[in-house]
Scaffold this motif. Structure first.
Motif, PDB file in Angstrom:
ATOM      1  N   LYS A 181       0.810  -1.220   0.000  1.00 49.66           N
ATOM      2  CA  LYS A 181       0.000   0.000   0.000  1.00 49.66           C
ATOM      3  C   LYS A 181       0.844   1.271   0.000  1.00 49.66           C
ATOM      4  CE  LYS A 181      -4.288  -1.679   2.099  1.00 49.66           C
ATOM      5  NZ  LYS A 181      -5.262  -1.492   3.209  1.00 49.66           N
ATOM      6  N   CYS A 182       2.050   1.179   0.540  1.00 55.35           N
ATOM      7  CA  CYS A 182       2.904   2.372   0.627  1.00 55.35           C
ATOM      8  C   CYS A 182       4.080   2.322  -0.333  1.00 55.35           C
ATOM      9  CB  CYS A 182       3.414   2.556   2.054  1.00 55.35           C
ATOM     10  SG  CYS A 182       2.112   2.956   3.230  1.00 55.35           S
ATOM     11  N   LYS A 236       3.051  16.766  -2.845  1.00 58.40           N
ATOM     12  CA  LYS A 236       2.361  15.595  -2.296  1.00 58.40           C
ATOM     13  C   LYS A 236       2.593  15.469  -0.792  1.00 58.40           C
ATOM     14  CE  LYS A 236       2.280  12.740  -6.484  1.00 58.40           C
ATOM     15  NZ  LYS A 236       2.744  11.471  -7.101  1.00 58.40           N
ATOM     16  N   LEU A 237       3.785  15.826  -0.329  1.00 61.35           N
ATOM     17  CA  LEU A 237       4.052  15.759   1.098  1.00 61.35           C
ATOM     18  C   LEU A 237       3.266  16.837   1.837  1.00 61.35           C
ATOM     19  CD1 LEU A 237       5.482  14.574   3.519  1.00 61.35           C
ATOM     20  CD2 LEU A 237       7.451  16.046   3.025  1.00 61.35           C
ATOM     21  N   ARG A 287      14.063  10.061   7.710  1.00 57.33           N
ATOM     22  CA  ARG A 287      14.592  11.355   8.137  1.00 57.33           C
ATOM     23  C   ARG A 287      13.750  12.518   7.620  1.00 57.33           C
ATOM     24  NH1 ARG A 287      15.251  10.695  11.602  1.00 57.33           N
ATOM     25  NH2 ARG A 287      16.518  12.489  12.138  1.00 57.33           N
ATOM     26  N   ILE A 288      12.472  12.463   7.881  1.00 56.49           N
ATOM     27  CA  ILE A 288      11.579  13.550   7.483  1.00 56.49           C
ATOM     28  C   ILE A 288      10.906  14.138   8.719  1.00 56.49           C
ATOM     29  CG2 ILE A 288       9.423  14.145   6.304  1.00 56.49           C
ATOM     30  CD1 ILE A 288      11.710  13.871   4.390  1.00 56.49           C
ATOM     31  N   LEU A 334       8.736  11.753  -0.930  1.00 59.46           N
ATOM     32  CA  LEU A 334       7.669  11.058  -1.643  1.00 59.46           C
ATOM     33  C   LEU A 334       7.245   9.775  -0.931  1.00 59.46           C
ATOM     34  CD1 LEU A 334       8.973  11.652  -5.259  1.00 59.46           C
ATOM     35  CD2 LEU A 334       6.921  12.650  -4.229  1.00 59.46           C
ATOM     36  N   ARG A 335       8.218   9.106  -0.325  1.00 55.82           N
ATOM     37  CA  ARG A 335       7.877   7.910   0.445  1.00 55.82           C
ATOM     38  C   ARG A 335       7.001   8.275   1.638  1.00 55.82           C
ATOM     39  NH1 ARG A 335      11.313   4.110   4.544  1.00 55.82           N
ATOM     40  NH2 ARG A 335      10.036   2.232   4.306  1.00 55.82           N
ATOM     41  N   VAL A 336       7.417   9.294   2.391  1.00 57.53           N
ATOM     42  CA  VAL A 336       6.654   9.689   3.571  1.00 57.53           C
ATOM     43  C   VAL A 336       5.307  10.275   3.181  1.00 57.53           C
ATOM     44  CG1 VAL A 336       6.633  11.292   5.534  1.00 57.53           C
ATOM     45  CG2 VAL A 336       8.673   9.931   5.048  1.00 57.53           C
ATOM     46  N   ALA A 337       5.253  10.992   2.038  1.00 56.11           N
ATOM     47  CA  ALA A 337       3.972  11.524   1.568  1.00 56.11           C
ATOM     48  C   ALA A 337       2.964  10.393   1.360  1.00 56.11           C
ATOM     49  CB  ALA A 337       4.165  12.299   0.268  1.00 56.11           C
TER      50      ALA A 337
END
Length: 402
Positions: free
Chosen positions: A56-57, A83-84, A233-234, A265-268
């Motif tokens: 999903k992610c 997106k974030l 690291r966000i 983008l991953r964290v978003a």
């Protein structure tokens, strides 16, 4: 900041295999005499949840994508991925823990960078003496080092806010819920000539009741403790004053020329998945991260309290029942750390744990009494189970000595 602990855990052998998942993490065999590192705040208890979420992610970034330094020309923070920004606003709106309307979002490489950016932005550049930086003890143990490490001429660590009686400008960091003791806090100094920065790394429903949607001038958050993705690291800051936000952006640009787009983008994607699932309580899909996290921590706190309740060796903080606006019921805090006090007369609390090969962080590091120790509750099941087993042995040994 309060949500960023240096990960100093032991490395695992590459041939270790996954076993049963008991809810708090992927269980592996822990050697009975191995060192258990509960000094850091590495949030590995979330691994089992994200394994269950499957793809999903998953984010796919092709080789030709996102080459530029720039992300947007519509935001003062020109390296913030749209997106974030959207997912941050969506998540806070769904949880109801912080206002975002009228705020500039500044993204940083973890919240540690944002802490430095805040100091740079708030400290006067034209004063003969550096501005004082304070926080009420027990304060987050990295504040002194983070403040002093660059040996800035415009700000300096001045210690416990309770003891700050100088009629001078100041910056006060308020960590709420507090790291290490999980208590909800407000500013202590409360006088003209100062700035207050709220470190809200743990103001999420798995750790504490959400009693209001906060709207302070500067609020710091991090993905590390919200979702468990410390490695990405966000961190992000919600900043009311655009000029302060611009100065923070200047610091981030000067120190790292923005923030990794891959991480953003991953964290978003992750934050949006959390936002989409966070109102589905008791869903058969099991996709409510905050419900998962609260269940794991509530069970661990129950076990920990049961382990020590019949002894006089240790004490734990008590937290009041409060109405949580997020889940609509009465609940109490289940902090990410246990702030444990050894009984009077015992040796330094950190040494008690070290004697059974458990690394914890001494109260001295938090500007407090060495009779206290901070113990992480966010590790995997085998680490928490090892803590309980060894804590029981400490209690038994001490009781026999009595």
């Amino acid at each position: 900041m309060g949500g960023t602990d240096q990960a100093r855990g032991t490395t695992r052998s590459p041939n270790e295999t996954d076993a049963n998942d008991n809810g708090g993490g992927v269980t592996r065999n822990l050697p009975s005499d191995g060192l258990i590192n509960l000094d850091h705040g590495d949030p590995t208890m979330y691994e089992a949840f994200w394994r269950k979420m499957g793809d999903k992610c998953t984010v796919v970034i092709k080789g030709y994508e996102h080459l530029s330094y720039f992300s947007t020309n519509k935001n003062p923070c020109w390296f913030l991925e749209p997106k974030l920004e959207d997912s941050i606003r969506s998540l806070h709106g769904a949880v109801g823990n912080a206002e975002t309307d009228g705020y500039t979002i500044v993204v940083g490489t973890g919240s540690s960078q944002l802490l430095q950016a805040v100091l740079y932005a708030l400290a006067p550049q034209d004063q003969p003496d550096p501005i004082n930086v304070v926080s009420a003890a027990p304060f987050y143990s990295s504040y002194p080092e983070t403040t002093n490490i660059v040996r800035s001429g415009v700000y300096k660590w001045a210690g416990d806010a309770h003891g700050f009686d100088k009629d001078e400008p100041y910056i006060e960091f308020v960590t709420s819920p507090n790291n290490p003791n999980g208590v909800i806090r407000g500013p202590v100094v409360n006088r003209d000539g100062g700035f207050v920065v709220y470190d809200l790394a743990y103001y999420w429903p798995q750790y504490t009741p959400i009693t209001s949607s906060l709207d302070f001038d500067i609020m710091l958050f991090t993905a590390s403790k919200c979702t468990g993705h410390a490695g990405s690291r966000i961190g992000w800051a919600l900043v009311k004053d655009k000029e302060v936000a611009k100065k923070m952006i200047t610091f981030v640009v000067a120190s790292s020329i923005g923030v990794s787009k891959e991480s953003q983008l991953r964290v978003a994607k992750i934050l949006q998945v959390v936002a989409d699932g966070c109102k589905r309580f008791g869903s058969s899909d099991g996709d409510n991260l905050f419900e998962y996290g609260r269940n794991v921590l509530a069970k661990r706190w129950e076990i920990l309290r049961e382990t020590v309740k019949n002894t006089q060796m240790f004490t734990l903080p008590k937290y009041p029942l409060q109405h949580c606006n997020y889940n609509g019921d009465l609940t109490q805090a289940h902090p990410a750390f246990a702030w444990i006090k050894c009984k009077d007369g015992m040796e330094e609390c950190e040494k008690v744990f070290k004697g059974v090969k458990i690394l914890v962080r001494s109260g001295r590091r938090f500007g407090s009494d060495p009779g206290y120790a901070r113990v992480s509750m966010m590790g995997k099941d085998e680490e928490f189970n090892g803590l309980i087993e060894r804590l029981s042995s400490v209690i038994q040994i001490c009781n026999n000595d009595d």
